[in-house]
Design an enzyme around this catalytic site. Sequence first.
Site, mmCIF file in Angstrom:
data_model
loop_
_atom_site.group_PDB
_atom_site.id
_atom_site.type_symbol
_atom_site.label_atom_id
_atom_site.label_comp_id
_atom_site.label_asym_id
_atom_site.label_seq_id
_atom_site.Cartn_x
_atom_site.Cartn_y
_atom_site.Cartn_z
ATOM 1 N N GLU A 89 -11.442 3.578 97.089
ATOM 2 C CA GLU A 89 -11.271 4.932 97.039
ATOM 3 C C GLU A 89 -10.781 5.743 98.225
ATOM 4 O OE1 GLU A 89 -15.539 4.378 95.549
ATOM 5 O OE2 GLU A 89 -13.528 3.123 95.901
ATOM 6 N N ARG B 176 -24.148 -2.836 99.364
ATOM 7 C CA ARG B 176 -25.234 -2.618 98.462
ATOM 8 C C ARG B 176 -25.725 -3.529 97.396
ATOM 9 N NH1 ARG B 176 -24.872 3.623 97.286
ATOM 10 N NH2 ARG B 176 -22.703 3.446 96.402
#
Length: 181
Positions: free
Chosen positions: A105, A68
């Site tokens: 994560e 991104r």
Amino acid sequence: MTELSEIQSVLKAALRQYKDFPTPGVLFEDIMPIFRSPKTFQMLIDALKIHIESSKEKPDVIVGLDARGFLFGPTLALQLGLPFVPVRKKGKLPGETYEARYIKEYGEDDFVMQKDAIAKGQKVIIVDDIIATGGSAAAAGSLVEQAGGITIEYVFLLELLFLKGREVLKAPIYTLLGDQA
């Protein structure tokens, strides 16, 4: 010129959240709607450009993280008249590369950067969409260090403060949209 607070409001309104994506317990912040509107995308680039141009230390290179960070990093670099260097997932760049492993994560991965992309002593700003645990950004910082560059700042659209990602980064952090719950 639109006020920064107005730009932030427009950008925040464009974001969407998805619960339990890509895995249960994760709230995914979707920045893609920003890019559907040329006006909103331009506001994003303008706000980041103003921040970087107003900083006392000027960069030589903009580094963007896969994937991104690629959405706005090259456009920002172009607007600033600077080169753009991609940090990619392992196996995606040809030639000799530096490598850094990171834990995120929901898993771990490896980033690479071509060895000739950054010259020794060049000042670098690393850009990405969100800082969460800081693992991917720290890996990018490691790649810059391996090349002999100097990370002068990390720039993000938003930050997930509860994950404390800024604690693992070795340079100042700028977050355009502040923190998200």
